[in-house]
Design a protein around this motif. Structure first.
Motif: not given
Length: 398
Positions: A223-227
């Motif tokens: 989630g954080a890298q996709s954000l």
């Protein structure tokens, strides 16, 4: 044996064609966002919603994919998914309504959402002894498609005098991606008809990553890298326009992030598969992203090429987490369950990225606040990455 080899080759070709399509619909919009905002009369907040839509669709529809593949062969699911992607891209390119644009974009993104989950499972199922190589190949194809769409969307739009062509042309790629899956879907249907009731009724292993620490750590890292990835795809071209670059140059700089990511996408799965712990990779990617964000905040015009290079290195977190999904599951069932949970939950987190960047940009009129937000997200990403760095399997925790 010859038939098996041909079948495996057809699956591989089909996977690569699907992968080429997985981000073109997003980066073509990012490169033409200013023209689309003007053409459809979108506010800054509405533009933020449009750039957030991919993560919303990927989260909601991705979670349904394990249920789908328990009932329908993956090849048949992918035929429908790629057809939806093609139709959605055509329809959104011809509408004059902001609402219809959002709805048809959602249709296109629904196809991508399903394919996102299926590709790691197909790797584990058809290429269990070449996980790193095949993951690297399809991630490289995905990155190449992202790059071409980002670089070519503006020139195509200018050549035809309309942003609509710059968005709609990519439907052709999706139509081509349907072709390899049609014979595979027919073959799967025939096999299902031949299956005995006993074989059809055989119980399947149920893995619930939501009940494991590993599953949640994977979801947070994804989630954080996709954000950050979707915030970059949606807004980086606008940042460079604001820094003084012409639209074509800004689109090329955005494309540079993904172009430089092509060799990274190929090498990262191989490196991850050979390392005992992923800790050095996690920390190296964090360092590159941190320097890139600071550079974009302090000197976006003069250091653009360096910041683009560092961003590309930092975005190596995407092929890393895709590889890790396969490395942290023993079976195809575990892989699809972990893939669905990590990606669908991760995209809920990622949905905040483009939306909050748009809101902060609209509220402050600058890029310091949005970049500060991305640095906070990077800190969370690093913490989760260190948790998934050591080898273990979701089946052992479920």
């Amino acid at each position: 044996m010859g038939g098996a080899v041909r079948g495996g080759l057809l699956v591989l070709v089909g996977m690569l064609l699907v992968a080429v399509n997985l981000r073109a619909v997003v980066t073509s919009l990012g490169a033409l966002l200013d023209e689309v905002r003007t053409g459809l009369g979108l506010s800054g907040t509405m533009a933020g919603l449009v750039t957030t839509l991919p993560t919303i669709a990927f989260a909601g529809l991705g979670a349904l994919t394990p249920w789908l593949v328990r009932r329908v062969a993956p090849a048949r699911v992918l035929v429908v998914a790629m057809a939806a992607l093609a139709a959605g891209q055509v329809l959104r390119a011809v509408t004059g309504s902001a609402l219809v644009f959002v709805l048809t974009s959602a249709l296109a993104l629904a196809g991508i959402a399903v394919a996102n989950i299926l590709l790691p499972m197909l790797v584990k199922q058809h290429f269990p002894h070449r996980t790193g190589l095949v993951t690297g190949a399809y991630t490289m194809a995905l990155t190449a498609g992202t790059t071409v769409a980002a670089a070519a969307a503006v020139p195509i739009a200018h050549a035809f005098g309309s942003w609509r062509v710059g968005l709609g042309v990519w439907a052709g790629l999706a139509a081509v991606a349907v072709l390899p899956w049609v014979p595979l879907a027919l073959r799967a249907r025939a096999a299902a008809r031949r299956a005995t009731p006993t074989a059809s009724a055989a119980p399947r292993l149920r893995i619930r990553p939501a009940r494991t620490r590993l599953g949640w750590a994977m979801a947070v890292y994804f989630g954080a890298q996709s954000l950050s990835g979707y915030a970059i795809m949606g807004w980086l071209a606008q940042l460079f326009r604001d820094a003084g670059y012409q639209p074509e140059a800004a689109g090329l700089l955005l494309a540079g992030v993904t172009a430089l990511g092509v060799p990274i996408a190929l090498l990262m799965p191989t490196l991850a598969g050979r390392m005992r712990t992923l800790r050095p990779l996690v920390l190296s990617l964090t360092a590159a992203s941190t320097l890139a964000y600071l550079g974009l905040a302090l000197s976006p015009h003069d250091g653009a090429l360096l910041w683009v290079t560092l961003l590309a290195l930092g975005q190596g977190a995407f092929p890393l987490i895709l590889t890790t999904i396969g490395l942290r599951a023993r079976t195809a069932e575990g892989t699809v369950a972990l893939s669905a949970f990590a990606q669908s939950t991760g995209y809920v987190i990622a949905a905040l990225g483009p939306l909050l960047v748009g809101v902060l940009y609209g509220a402050t009129g600058g890029w310091a606040a949005p970049i500060g937000f991305l640095l906070v997200a990077l800190t969370v990403q690093t913490g989760a990455g260190l948790l998934i760095a050591r080898p273990r399997y979701v089946e052992d925790e479920a």
